[in-house]
Write an enzyme that holds these catalytic residues in place. Structure first.
Site, PDB file in Angstrom:
ATOM      1  N   GLU A  70      -1.648  36.998  -3.193  1.00 17.65           N
ATOM      2  CA  GLU A  70      -1.663  38.143  -2.281  1.00 17.65           C
ATOM      3  C   GLU A  70      -2.757  39.141  -2.652  1.00 17.65           C
ATOM      4  O   GLU A  70      -2.721  40.297  -2.254  1.00 17.65           O
ATOM      5  CB  GLU A  70      -0.304  38.847  -2.282  1.00 17.65           C
ATOM      6  CG  GLU A  70       0.078  39.522  -3.587  1.00 17.65           C
ATOM      7  CD  GLU A  70       0.794  38.601  -4.567  1.00 17.65           C
ATOM      8  OE1 GLU A  70       1.482  39.117  -5.458  1.00 17.65           O
ATOM      9  OE2 GLU A  70       0.674  37.359  -4.444  1.00 17.65           O
TER      10      GLU A  70
ATOM     11  N   ASP B 128      -4.240  44.403  -3.953  1.00 15.96           N
ATOM     12  CA  ASP B 128      -3.049  43.565  -4.100  1.00 15.96           C
ATOM     13  C   ASP B 128      -1.945  44.111  -3.186  1.00 15.96           C
ATOM     14  O   ASP B 128      -1.665  45.313  -3.213  1.00 15.96           O
ATOM     15  CB  ASP B 128      -2.601  43.571  -5.562  1.00 15.96           C
ATOM     16  CG  ASP B 128      -1.529  42.525  -5.834  1.00 15.96           C
ATOM     17  OD1 ASP B 128      -1.886  41.419  -6.250  1.00 15.96           O
ATOM     18  OD2 ASP B 128      -0.342  42.848  -5.621  1.00 15.96           O
ATOM     19  N   ILE B 129      -1.346  43.240  -2.367  1.00 14.45           N
ATOM     20  CA  ILE B 129      -0.259  43.686  -1.499  1.00 14.45           C
ATOM     21  C   ILE B 129       0.932  44.079  -2.367  1.00 14.45           C
ATOM     22  O   ILE B 129       1.399  43.295  -3.203  1.00 14.45           O
ATOM     23  CB  ILE B 129       0.138  42.581  -0.499  1.00 14.45           C
ATOM     24  CG1 ILE B 129      -1.053  42.215   0.397  1.00 14.45           C
ATOM     25  CG2 ILE B 129       1.323  43.035   0.362  1.00 14.45           C
ATOM     26  CD1 ILE B 129      -0.771  41.070   1.349  1.00 14.45           C
TER      27      ILE B 129
ATOM     28  N   ASN C 119       8.305  38.298   0.755  1.00 13.64           N
ATOM     29  CA  ASN C 119       8.625  36.891   1.022  1.00 13.64           C
ATOM     30  C   ASN C 119      10.125  36.631   0.926  1.00 13.64           C
ATOM     31  O   ASN C 119      10.689  35.893   1.743  1.00 13.64           O
ATOM     32  CB  ASN C 119       7.874  35.986   0.027  1.00 13.64           C
ATOM     33  CG  ASN C 119       6.529  35.521   0.562  1.00 13.64           C
ATOM     34  OD1 ASN C 119       6.319  35.477   1.774  1.00 13.64           O
ATOM     35  ND2 ASN C 119       5.620  35.188  -0.332  1.00 13.64           N
TER      36      ASN C 119
ATOM     37  N   ASP D   9       3.120  34.449   5.200  1.00 10.21           N
ATOM     38  CA  ASP D   9       1.774  33.946   5.527  1.00 10.21           C
ATOM     39  C   ASP D   9       1.134  34.793   6.614  1.00 10.21           C
ATOM     40  O   ASP D   9      -0.067  35.101   6.566  1.00 10.21           O
ATOM     41  CB  ASP D   9       1.856  32.490   5.985  1.00 10.21           C
ATOM     42  CG  ASP D   9       2.120  31.522   4.843  1.00 10.21           C
ATOM     43  OD1 ASP D   9       2.022  31.950   3.672  1.00 10.21           O
ATOM     44  OD2 ASP D   9       2.415  30.348   5.120  1.00 10.21           O
TER      45      ASP D   9
ATOM     46  N   HIS E 116       8.731  32.844   4.025  1.00  9.72           N
ATOM     47  CA  HIS E 116       7.331  32.497   3.751  1.00  9.72           C
ATOM     48  C   HIS E 116       6.484  32.429   5.017  1.00  9.72           C
ATOM     49  O   HIS E 116       5.271  32.676   4.968  1.00  9.72           O
ATOM     50  CB  HIS E 116       7.252  31.174   2.988  1.00  9.72           C
ATOM     51  CG  HIS E 116       7.718  31.299   1.566  1.00  9.72           C
ATOM     52  ND1 HIS E 116       6.931  31.824   0.566  1.00  9.72           N
ATOM     53  CD2 HIS E 116       8.900  30.984   0.980  1.00  9.72           C
ATOM     54  CE1 HIS E 116       7.593  31.830  -0.582  1.00  9.72           C
ATOM     55  NE2 HIS E 116       8.793  31.321  -0.359  1.00  9.72           N
TER      56      HIS E 116
END
Length: 315
Positions: A231, A187-188, A195, A204, A200
């Site tokens: 994420e 998981d980031i 963000n 991305d 965004h």
């Protein structure tokens, strides 16, 4: 950039198989005038070898040859890779019902009789090539559709649907073989803050970079990287024990860190990092693959609770 079927197409290659040199020369000259590339074989054995090397688009095959006749050659072609996908036009001096029936039984899709009527041969070759190309286009389109429904369009790694299919498949296989399967869930760290800080569009881009970094970290064809959701990314590792899974998880976390993607709002690091949960199990017969997901998810939760930018293992 996506590859189209037209970009994959090479000039049409016809393999002519006939023990008579004069017949081969006539066929070659007539078909070269139509713009086709030609390969020649004077017997069935050489034809089989050339087929494996060249993968021609169509085969013109003489029925009556010494040693291995066209019927036997055609029958053997059907058992080879791509053999059933390559049209065979039988050329025969026999026009009795038994010979015609036998030609179709061994896999020929059409036949012409000697002496060859050249306008008829030209039209039949043209028709068979068009049919073969249409079939290849349909197969290419089907493969592309299958790819699209299993790939996450943003990150270009596999999606959750493919993750579930593959994990279920490999879980059952590992249960039969009684060997371990490992799962990494990554998981980031503080991606929402990323963000909020960078927007965004850059969010991305960050997801794409992390996905490709993880994908580049795996080396075995059996290992599969997927976007698990948001994420979060997953790596399915069939036939992999705890030590192997932990080593790969360390490589992934280190590689993501080394990309040096700025993350000024992260409380743990000035660059993008990931937390990872790793789980390893030897599946029991008739058990559910959700077991390893639950363990990996629990390990990921513990990694986050311990401060993020780290790996936690559970078994």
């Amino acid at each position: 950039m996506k590859t189209t079927f037209a970009e994959n197409q090479a000039p049409t290659l016809i393999l002519i198989v006939d023990d008579e040199q004069f017949i081969r020369m006539q066929l070659r000259l007539a078909l070269e005038r139509e713009g086709y590339q030609i390969a020649e074989a004077e017997n069935g054995t050489k034809a089989l070898n050339l087929f494996q090397q060249l993968h021609p688009d169509i085969i013109l095959l003489d029925a009556i040859m010494p040693d291995m006749d066209g019927f036997e050659c055609c029958n053997r072609l059907q058992a080879m890779n791509f053999g059933q996908c390559t049209p065979v036009l039988m050329i025969t001096g026999l026009d009795d019902q038994e010979s015609v029936d036998r030609a179709f039984e061994v896999g020929a899709v059409d036949f012409v009789t000697k002496p060859i009527h050249w306008p008829v041969l030209r039209q039949r070759v043209k028709f068979l090539i068009e049919q073969s190309q249409l079939q290849k286009q349909l197969e290419f389109a089907h493969q592309e559709l299958q790819r699209l429904v299993t790939i996450d369009q943003l990150t270009q790694v596999y999606n959750r649907r493919r993750f579930d299919e593959y994990l279920a498949q490999e879980w059952q296989r590992m249960a039969r073989e009684q060997v371990p399967i490992s799962l990494i869930l990554g998981d980031i760290d503080y991606f929402k803050l990323y963000n909020d800080t960078y927007g965004h569009q850059l969010g991305d881009r960050c997801l794409q970079q992390v996905a490709q970094c993880i994908n580049n970290s795996i080396k075995r064809p059996a290992d599969l990287v997927a976007r698990y959701g948001g994420e979060e990314f997953s790596v399915i590792l069939p036939n992999t024990d705890m030590e192997g899974a932990m080593i790969l998880a360390e490589i992934i976390c280190s590689s993501v860190r080394k990309m040096d993607i700025p993350h000024s709002s992260s409380p743990v690091s000035p660059v993008v990092t990931i937390s990872a949960g790793v789980a390893t199990l030897i599946p029991k017969p008739n058990s559910d693959y959700q077991e390893v997901i639950l363990l990996a998810d629990k390990a990921l939760y513990q990694a986050k609770m311990a401060g993020r930018d780290r790996i936690q293992f559970m078994s």
